[in-house]
Design an enzyme around this catalytic site. Structure first.
Site, PDB file in Angstrom:
ATOM      1  N   GLU A 149    -110.850  62.251  -7.476  1.00  0.00           N
ATOM      2  CA  GLU A 149    -111.788  63.372  -7.380  1.00  0.00           C
ATOM      3  C   GLU A 149    -111.045  64.677  -7.627  1.00  0.00           C
ATOM      4  OE1 GLU A 149    -111.586  65.690  -4.840  1.00  0.00           O
ATOM      5  OE2 GLU A 149    -110.070  64.732  -3.596  1.00  0.00           O
ATOM      6  N   PHE A 150    -111.778  65.635  -8.195  1.00  0.00           N
ATOM      7  CA  PHE A 150    -111.235  66.970  -8.443  1.00  0.00           C
ATOM      8  C   PHE A 150    -112.196  68.006  -7.858  1.00  0.00           C
ATOM      9  CE2 PHE A 150    -109.532  64.244 -11.787  1.00  0.00           C
ATOM     10  CZ  PHE A 150    -108.171  64.538 -11.706  1.00  0.00           C
ATOM     11  N   PHE A 250    -105.926  80.876 -10.251  1.00  0.00           N
ATOM     12  CA  PHE A 250    -104.788  80.492  -9.419  1.00  0.00           C
ATOM     13  C   PHE A 250    -103.587  81.424  -9.609  1.00  0.00           C
ATOM     14  CE2 PHE A 250    -107.397  76.746  -9.605  1.00  0.00           C
ATOM     15  CZ  PHE A 250    -107.347  76.268  -8.304  1.00  0.00           C
ATOM     16  N   CYS A 261    -105.597  69.116   0.360  1.00  0.00           N
ATOM     17  CA  CYS A 261    -105.101  68.532  -0.888  1.00  0.00           C
ATOM     18  C   CYS A 261    -103.712  69.011  -1.287  1.00  0.00           C
ATOM     19  CB  CYS A 261    -106.084  68.808  -2.022  1.00  0.00           C
ATOM     20  SG  CYS A 261    -107.675  67.978  -1.828  1.00  0.00           S
ATOM     21  N   LYS A 264    -100.615  68.072   1.044  1.00  0.00           N
ATOM     22  CA  LYS A 264    -100.445  66.627   1.119  1.00  0.00           C
ATOM     23  C   LYS A 264    -100.042  66.027  -0.219  1.00  0.00           C
ATOM     24  CE  LYS A 264    -104.246  64.203   1.457  1.00  0.00           C
ATOM     25  NZ  LYS A 264    -104.296  63.362   0.236  1.00  0.00           N
TER      26      LYS A 264
END
Length: 439
Positions: A149-150, A250, A261, A264
């Site tokens: 998943e994104f 970003f 996310c 980790k």
């Protein structure tokens, strides 16, 4: 199609709800009976903008169901998604016990061909382990697919319904056909479904998140230089972001990344690299820099008070790791709170969504306020840790009247420097000059 989703956490609930929205019949399964009872009664268990509306609509239409029985969930389902937690171990590796435990159970349950899909973020080689765990007890054919998943918290519904791309890892032509049919409604505008082998798909997720974490960290390093050299990181950001090879996203500096996310996944990729006998130097630096960045404002706050925070009351706006979520995992605000309390300060905090989650962690060690201005009453200074929209255009006159010191330490660069100077604030941000004097 009939779909089972194992796990009703963030990924599982979004996945199940969005597949139901395109007409599929979805059963979500979880071992937590209390959570299943809440979901079955129409009570959503996570905060995600836009999700509750879809959740309630598909429950009403009879396309979204919840159960504690794995056997009932997968009995008629052709497709089974594993959306289970993969928490980091002490060594940084992803813990696969939940996924492999369910895989072992599935081998005993399935009675006909199923496509079993790893939706969780998992290390390279997990598909093989899941296949072995299912095959140990299975008597029918099945395929294991990697489909990372994104989803960005805060815009997860849009990310799922209108994905930039869908990554599917499988070498099975039969599974490819099933997955292509499943995702066809989501890519009608032409965004790609990218098929690849399972290991490449698994690595793609880690590579994507680690690259974005690196991009953020690079800008935080540039911000450090800006502060030392007298440059403005916002100008630098705009200057490089206009280059289409770099892009605008970003590139915003701040007090570090957090969430479920990036921390980790970077840690897990470093661990996997070590196991592959490779020293991933860039990502080791990313982790180190990000940990330091979370406390970037602390020495500036201490300097403002001549290195003595004992008895000071600090107002804090924002507890979630980012806006539009109640997720506090690895939130920079928590690191700041811990440091301030150790220095002898008290903290009065406000967040639109995350306060209940923080309360379960910190209890009564800080004060939780009903509104953003309530946190300012009798406070010495204000710290901003999360860029919620409601913090962007506050009543500065009201802030001035409530704070003992007309000082704001902004970890998200919300305000214009010239405007803050005109209003006479002492204003500290990230990668920009400090406005005003602490004298």
């Amino acid at each position: 199609m009939k779909i089972a989703v194992v796990g009703t956490g963030y990924v599982g609930l979004v996945t199940g709800t969005c597949f139901a929205e395109t007409g599929n019949n979805v059963i979500c399964v979880d071992i937590d009976k209390n959570k299943v009872d809440k979901l079955s009664s129409g009570q959503i268990t996570i905060y995600e903008p836009g999700l509750e509306k879809l959740f309630l609509r598909n429950q009403k239409e009879g396309r979204l169901h919840f159960t504690t029985s794995l056997a009932d969930a997968v009995k008629d389902a052709k497709i089974i998604f594993l959306a289970l937690p993969t928490p980091p171990g002490e060594d940084g590796s992803a813990d696969l016990k939940y996924i492999l435990g369910v895989a072992d159970d599935l081998g005993k349950i399935i009675k006909e061909y199923k496509v079993i899909i790893d939706k969780s973020t998992v290390p390279v080689g997990t598909a093989e382990k899941v296949h072995a765990a299912v095959a140990k007890n299975a008597t029918v054919a099945f395929d294991i697919v990697s489909n990372p998943e994104f989803l960005r918290e805060g815009v997860a519904v849009d990310d799922f319904m209108k994905p930039d791309r869908v990554v599917i890892g499988t070498t099975s032509e039969k599974a490819k056909k099933v997955m292509n049919d499943l995702y066809a409604p989501f890519v009608r505008q032409g965004n790609p479904i990218i098929f690849m082998d399972e290991k490449s798909a698994e690595l793609t997720k880690y590579a994507a998140n680690s690259f974005l974490a690196t991009k953020i960290t690079f800008m935080n390093e540039i911000a450090q230089l800006c502060e030392r050299m007298g440059a403005d990181v916002d100008m630098v950001r705009k200057g490089i972001g206009s280059d289409e090879r770099i892009g605008k996203r970003f590139l915003f500096p701040g007090i570090g990344y957090g969430g479920s996310c990036f921390p980790k996944d970077v840690q897990a990729l470093v661990k996997s690299s070590t196991e592959a006998d490779y020293d991933f130097k860039i990502l080791n630096a990313v982790m180190d820099i990000n940990e330091k960045q979370k406390l970037h404002l602390l020495p500036k706050i201490k300097a403002y008070f001549n290195n003595d925070l004992k008895g000071k009351k600090i107002a804090l706006w924002g507890l979630a790791f980012k806006p539009n979520t109640d997720d506090i995992r690895e939130a920079p605000a928590l690191y700041m709170i811990d440091a301030l309390l150790k220095e002898g300060a008290s903290v009065a905090a406000y967040d639109p969504e995350a306060m209940n989650n923080v309360r379960t962690v910190l209890g009564t060690s800080i004060t939780f306020c009903e509104g953003q201005y309530d946190a300012l009453k009798d406070a010495d200074i204000l710290i901003i840790a999360t860029e919620w929209s409601e913090f962007r255009t506050p009543d500065f006159d009201r802030i001035t009247k409530l704070l003992k010191h007309k000082a704001i330490f902004d970890g998200r660069n919300l305000f214009d420097l010239k405007h803050m100077e005109e209003m006479g604030f002492y204003y500290v941000s990230v990668g920009r000059k400090t406005i005003g004097s602490n004298n």
